[in-house]
Design a protein around this motif. Structure first.
Motif, short mmCIF file in Angstrom:
data_model
loop_
_atom_site.label_atom_id
_atom_site.label_comp_id
_atom_site.label_asym_id
_atom_site.label_seq_id
_atom_site.Cartn_x
_atom_site.Cartn_y
_atom_site.Cartn_z
N ASN A 1 -25.63 -12.65 -0.06
CA ASN A 1 -26.31 -13.12 1.15
C ASN A 1 -26.33 -14.64 1.21
OD1 ASN A 1 -26.78 -10.61 2.20
ND2 ASN A 1 -29.00 -10.83 2.34
N LEU A 2 -26.50 -15.28 0.05
CA LEU A 2 -26.46 -16.74 0.02
C LEU A 2 -25.06 -17.25 0.36
CD1 LEU A 2 -28.62 -17.46 -3.17
CD2 LEU A 2 -29.25 -17.91 -0.79
N ALA A 3 -24.03 -16.54 -0.12
CA ALA A 3 -22.66 -16.91 0.22
C ALA A 3 -22.42 -16.78 1.72
CB ALA A 3 -21.67 -16.04 -0.55
N LEU A 4 -23.01 -15.75 2.31
CA LEU A 4 -22.90 -15.57 3.76
C LEU A 4 -23.60 -16.72 4.50
CD1 LEU A 4 -21.88 -13.63 5.92
CD2 LEU A 4 -24.05 -12.40 5.76
N GLY A 5 -24.73 -17.15 3.95
CA GLY A 5 -25.40 -18.32 4.52
C GLY A 5 -24.56 -19.58 4.40
N GLY A 6 -23.79 -19.68 3.31
CA GLY A 6 -22.89 -20.82 3.17
C GLY A 6 -21.82 -20.84 4.26
N GLY A 7 -21.32 -19.67 4.62
CA GLY A 7 -20.35 -19.60 5.71
C GLY A 7 -20.96 -20.05 7.02
N LEU B 1 -8.11 -18.75 -2.88
CA LEU B 1 -9.24 -17.82 -2.97
C LEU B 1 -9.25 -16.83 -1.82
CD1 LEU B 1 -12.17 -20.14 -4.15
CD2 LEU B 1 -11.08 -18.30 -5.44
N VAL B 2 -8.83 -17.25 -0.64
CA VAL B 2 -8.74 -16.35 0.51
C VAL B 2 -7.78 -15.20 0.20
CG1 VAL B 2 -7.85 -16.13 2.87
CG2 VAL B 2 -9.40 -17.99 2.30
N VAL B 3 -6.61 -15.54 -0.32
CA VAL B 3 -5.60 -14.51 -0.64
C VAL B 3 -6.13 -13.57 -1.73
CG1 VAL B 3 -3.28 -14.12 -1.53
CG2 VAL B 3 -3.71 -16.00 0.06
N TRP B 4 -6.71 -14.17 -2.77
CA TRP B 4 -7.22 -13.38 -3.89
C TRP B 4 -8.35 -12.45 -3.45
CZ3 TRP B 4 -11.31 -15.19 -7.81
CH2 TRP B 4 -11.45 -14.26 -8.83
N MET C 1 -15.43 -10.09 4.12
CA MET C 1 -14.63 -10.70 5.17
C MET C 1 -15.33 -11.92 5.77
SD MET C 1 -11.73 -9.20 5.41
CE MET C 1 -11.20 -10.03 6.90
N SER C 2 -16.64 -11.90 5.81
CA SER C 2 -17.38 -13.05 6.31
C SER C 2 -17.22 -14.25 5.37
CB SER C 2 -18.87 -12.71 6.48
OG SER C 2 -19.04 -11.78 7.53
N VAL C 3 -17.24 -13.99 4.08
CA VAL C 3 -17.03 -15.08 3.11
C VAL C 3 -15.60 -15.62 3.24
CG1 VAL C 3 -16.99 -15.67 0.66
CG2 VAL C 3 -18.79 -14.19 1.56
#
Length: 304
Positions: free
Chosen positions: A155-161, A243-246, A278-280
């Motif tokens: 959720n924190l990563a989603l907030g980063g986005g 990182l996107v590809v991975w 997918m959001s990240v």
């Protein structure tokens, strides 16, 4: 009609000198970056991210925004089709009554779908981001995510986005006044990009595997190195693109919810996990599109 040439040498436009019937050529210096100059041209692999960015410049921000809001869009639609189940869960967990539980589900549905529409239409994006921040906070408390470290980090990563999306909307607002002199960029937008980058890498911390297999050790080493590069802003676009590809490959392999029957609980769990990942990915694509911002090693290198 002919033109006579004197005894002295005459320079021609091509850089050669002509004197009578003899001619000699004076070599010109090689342009910077060519094979004969002292400065070497960049290696093709090192310029992969800039080349990718040039090709996808028009489409990348749109794809990034769509990926970023995908989890909110999926969750808002799920609130509509699972209205009764969601209401009963909130009522049972918090003993808040039918009315408050229904209000919670309605607020989630309306807030998420409205925020997604505003982001995709690029209208009132800042207000949409603040509303989606509120939804994340509300769900973190209501679904007891606060006590689950893995889901909390996601959720924190989603907030980063969302922070990166907010930074992008600020830059779009400033571009309307392109002819007006501005102070050196040193505030909110830069720190939003820094905070967004740092929060995004929390997603990858949940993917680390602590076992002794060679593949897991290799994956942890490479993943950690890329996370550090994104966080400190060094070779940021290339690291974020990797990182996107991975992450996309891992997401499709491990969260293939379409292979699970709809009636099984695992279907909803994997579906939620898939769209949150997918959001990240959308946040990382924004890093590729926008760059790391002022608070980064890539930016400081320009001053050196």
């Amino acid at each position: 009609m002919t033109e006579e040439v004197g005894d002295g040498p005459v320079a021609s436009p091509s850089g050669s000198f002509v004197s009578g019937t003899e001619a000699w050529v004076v070599p010109r210096p090689d342009p910077p970056g060519s094979a004969g100059s002292g400065r070497q041209a960049p290696h093709p692999r090192l310029s992969a991210a800039p080349q990718f960015l040039r090709v996808t410049k028009q489409y990348l921000p749109h794809v990034a925004r769509l990926c970023l809001i995908s989890t909110f869009l999926e969750d808002g639609i799920r609130m509509w089709f699972q209205w009764g189940e969601q209401r009963d869960y909130i009522d049972t967990t918090w003993s808040c009554g039918y009315l408050l539980a229904s209000s919670f589900v309605f607020l989630n549905l309306l807030g998420q779908l409205t925020g997604c529409i505003l982001v995709l239409s690029r209208n009132f994006v800042q207000y949409a981001c603040f509303g989606l921040f509120g939804i994340i906070a509300l769900q973190t408390i209501a679904y007891s995510i606060l006590w689950d470290l893995k889901f909390l980090m996601r959720n924190l990563a989603l907030g980063g986005g969302l922070l990166l999306l907010l930074a992008e909307s600020r830059s779009e607002g400033k571009s309307m006044f392109a002819g007006v002199p501005t102070m050196r960029e040193s505030s909110p937008k830069q720190y939003m990009q820094l905070g967004g980058r740092v929060l995004l890498v929390l997603m990858f911390m949940t993917l680390l595997h602590f076992d002794a297999s060679f593949f897991s050790i290799l994956q942890n080493i490479v993943g950690t190195a890329l996370m550090i590069l994104v966080a400190i802003g060094f070779k940021t676009k290339l690291a974020a693109l990797t990182l996107v590809v991975w992450l996309f490959a891992i997401n499709v392999y491990f969260n293939a919810f379409w292979t699970i029957p709809v009636y099984k609980p695992m279907h909803d769990f994997l579906k939620y996990d898939f769209f949150q990942t997918m959001s990240v990915i959308g946040g990382l694509l924004l890093v590729v599109a926008l760059g790391p911002g002022g608070v980064s090693m890539d930016e400081k290198k320009k001053e050196w």
